[in-house]
Design a protein around this motif. Structure first.
Motif, PDB file in Angstrom:
ATOM      1  N   GLU A  12       1.090   4.192  -2.863  1.00  0.00           N
ATOM      2  CA  GLU A  12       0.829   5.590  -2.548  1.00  0.00           C
ATOM      3  C   GLU A  12       1.989   6.487  -2.981  1.00  0.00           C
ATOM      4  O   GLU A  12       1.790   7.623  -3.416  1.00  0.00           O
ATOM      5  N   GLU A  13       3.227   5.984  -2.830  1.00  0.00           N
ATOM      6  CA  GLU A  13       4.402   6.758  -3.236  1.00  0.00           C
ATOM      7  C   GLU A  13       4.410   7.005  -4.744  1.00  0.00           C
ATOM      8  O   GLU A  13       4.916   8.012  -5.234  1.00  0.00           O
ATOM      9  N   LYS A  14       3.842   6.053  -5.495  1.00  0.00           N
ATOM     10  CA  LYS A  14       3.769   6.191  -6.949  1.00  0.00           C
ATOM     11  C   LYS A  14       2.530   6.964  -7.386  1.00  0.00           C
ATOM     12  O   LYS A  14       2.275   7.139  -8.576  1.00  0.00           O
ATOM     13  N   GLY A  15       1.725   7.363  -6.406  1.00  0.00           N
ATOM     14  CA  GLY A  15       0.503   8.098  -6.736  1.00  0.00           C
ATOM     15  C   GLY A  15      -0.579   7.201  -7.273  1.00  0.00           C
ATOM     16  O   GLY A  15      -1.475   7.655  -7.976  1.00  0.00           O
ATOM     17  N   GLU A  16      -0.510   5.896  -6.962  1.00  0.00           N
ATOM     18  CA  GLU A  16      -1.501   4.941  -7.449  1.00  0.00           C
ATOM     19  C   GLU A  16      -2.413   4.516  -6.310  1.00  0.00           C
ATOM     20  O   GLU A  16      -2.102   4.652  -5.137  1.00  0.00           O
ATOM     21  N   GLU A  17      -3.571   3.982  -6.683  1.00  0.00           N
ATOM     22  CA  GLU A  17      -4.495   3.402  -5.718  1.00  0.00           C
ATOM     23  C   GLU A  17      -4.478   1.892  -5.884  1.00  0.00           C
ATOM     24  O   GLU A  17      -4.484   1.391  -7.000  1.00  0.00           O
ATOM     25  N   LYS A  25       0.833  -1.203   0.000  1.00  0.00           N
ATOM     26  CA  LYS A  25       0.000   0.000   0.000  1.00  0.00           C
ATOM     27  C   LYS A  25       0.867   1.252   0.000  1.00  0.00           C
ATOM     28  O   LYS A  25       0.602   2.223  -0.723  1.00  0.00           O
ATOM     29  N   GLU A  26       1.924   1.221   0.813  1.00  0.00           N
ATOM     30  CA  GLU A  26       2.829   2.371   0.894  1.00  0.00           C
ATOM     31  C   GLU A  26       3.518   2.617  -0.440  1.00  0.00           C
ATOM     32  O   GLU A  26       3.671   3.764  -0.890  1.00  0.00           O
ATOM     33  N   ALA A  27       3.942   1.515  -1.102  1.00  0.00           N
ATOM     34  CA  ALA A  27       4.612   1.650  -2.394  1.00  0.00           C
ATOM     35  C   ALA A  27       3.668   2.237  -3.436  1.00  0.00           C
ATOM     36  O   ALA A  27       4.053   3.078  -4.264  1.00  0.00           O
TER      37      ALA A  27
END
Length: 392
Positions: A253-258, A249-251
């Motif tokens: 979010e860092e990429k701006g993805e859901e 989930k963190e990865a």
């Protein structure tokens, strides 16, 4: 000595409650004097009721003994216990005054029992000792043995062990809810030396099956150790799954993805949910998982079958992620509608009715979100490695 006759009668009582049996209003049969075999069995059975092997564990009889200042119990009451009724039936039964009188005379010949002056009550001659002291002695002279056929009787098993040692009692191990015989027994022998002698036998076979025999204490300690190890393994797997889900989930979010969720066929029946993590993100059908918690008051020995029986009005779960000794787990269904129906009827809603299994109310909560994704991911990882079978 009539070793087999005594032990068979005594052992039979271990599996039956000593509360009075139903149907006590039936008329007495014709009196017939007890023959030698019947006298031996009846005396042994009555001695067993008051023995260290039975009295501490027999709630009804123990409370009856404790209710009398001198520890006496009415002989007429004892005669109605299920095993005694069966033994006395050919000789007039427990409601025949002559049969009961013959029983009183027989009990007066026992060194282990004392009959009251009025001949109506009986108690054990020796003082009742502390439960802890008795339990330690019984454990030191008891063994665990399996497997036995599901159709094997307690008398049959007692007679089998009586060929090798004096048997104080045999206890058939049964499932908590169904009461079906598990195929294993606890056998109490005369003393620890008899246990050692039995364990030294190279092979012990019953009905064509080679028996596994070990000390009861060793068996219980191993079972306890196994439960602790399984609980630790499950906790570690759950922690790893949660950590993996959080990292994913963190990865994202860092990429701006859901995090996305797709629909595909559910994993195979053989999959287990407590497996190592895989890097591939699994696809799954949402809404098929139902968490449950049995609570700390649930009876020990609750099984998957108990859950299946309690939910029999709904479609059967495809898999039950639960091990005996646990207090919580997860049900996996093929249809999300079934999960919704169970939650509606037995969930936490205002119109829901708690479902009670083995004395404890069950809490049902659908598994959702990251927890659901992590569960399916762990399940798919195990499936990809050819995981072992689970089962309902």
């Amino acid at each position: 000595p009539d070793r087999t006759a005594r032990t068979c009668c005594s052992a039979s009582a271990t599996m039956a409650t000593t509360a009075p049996a139903p149907g006590l209003g039936r008329p007495a049969g014709p009196f017939k004097p007890l023959d030698d075999d019947a006298q031996s069995k009846v005396r042994a059975q009555m001695e067993f009721y008051f023995s260290d092997s039975n009295l501490p564990r027999d709630k009804f009889l123990r409370e009856t003994v404790e209710a009398d200042p001198e520890g006496f119990v009415d002989i007429s009451l004892l005669a109605t216990f299920s095993r005694m009724r069966a033994l006395l039936a050919p000789f007039g039964g427990p409601h025949n005054d002559e049969t009961v009188a013959a029983l009183v005379d027989l009990l007066k010949t026992s060194a282990e029992l004392t009959v009251s002056d009025d001949g109506k009550r009986v108690r054990r001659t020796a003082a009742v000792r502390a439960r802890e002291e008795i339990d330690a002695e019984v454990e030191a002279r008891s063994v665990y043995a399996s497997p036995f056929a599901m159709t094997a009787t307690i008398d049959e098993i007692t007679a089998f062990f009586a060929q090798h040692a004096v048997v104080r009692s045999v206890r058939l191990r049964r499932h908590v809810t169904s009461k079906d015989f598990k195929g294993s027994v606890f056998v109490e022998l005369a003393d620890a030396a008899a246990c050692e002698k039995l364990l030294k036998l190279q092979t012990l076979e019953h009905d064509g099956a080679t028996l596994t025999v070990t000390m009861k204490k060793d068996y219980l300690e191993k079972k306890k150790k196994d439960r602790v190890e399984k609980a630790a393994a499950n906790a570690a797997a759950k922690e790893a799954a949660e950590a993996s889900a959080a990292a994913a989930k963190e990865a994202a979010e860092e990429k701006g993805e859901e995090p996305t969720e797709t629909t595909a066929a559910a994993p195979t029946e053989d999959a287990e949910p407590d497996a190592p993590e895989s890097d591939e993100k699994p696809a799954f059908v949402s809404g098929l998982l139902l968490k449950f918690s049995l609570g700390a008051d649930v009876a020990e020995g609750t099984r998957r079958e108990d859950l299946s029986e309690a939910l029999s009005e709904f479609d059967a779960p495809k898999f039950i992620d639960f091990k005996m000794g646990d207090t919580d787990g997860c049900l996996r269904f093929e249809d999300a509608a079934t999960v919704q129906k169970i939650v509606a009827k037995h969930g936490s809603g205002p119109d829901a009715t708690p479902l009670v299994i083995n004395g404890a109310p069950v809490a049902f909560v659908p598994m959702e979100g990251d927890e659901e994704a992590a569960y399916w991911k762990a399940l798919a990882s195990r499936s990809g490695q050819g995981g072992g079978r689970g089962g309902r």
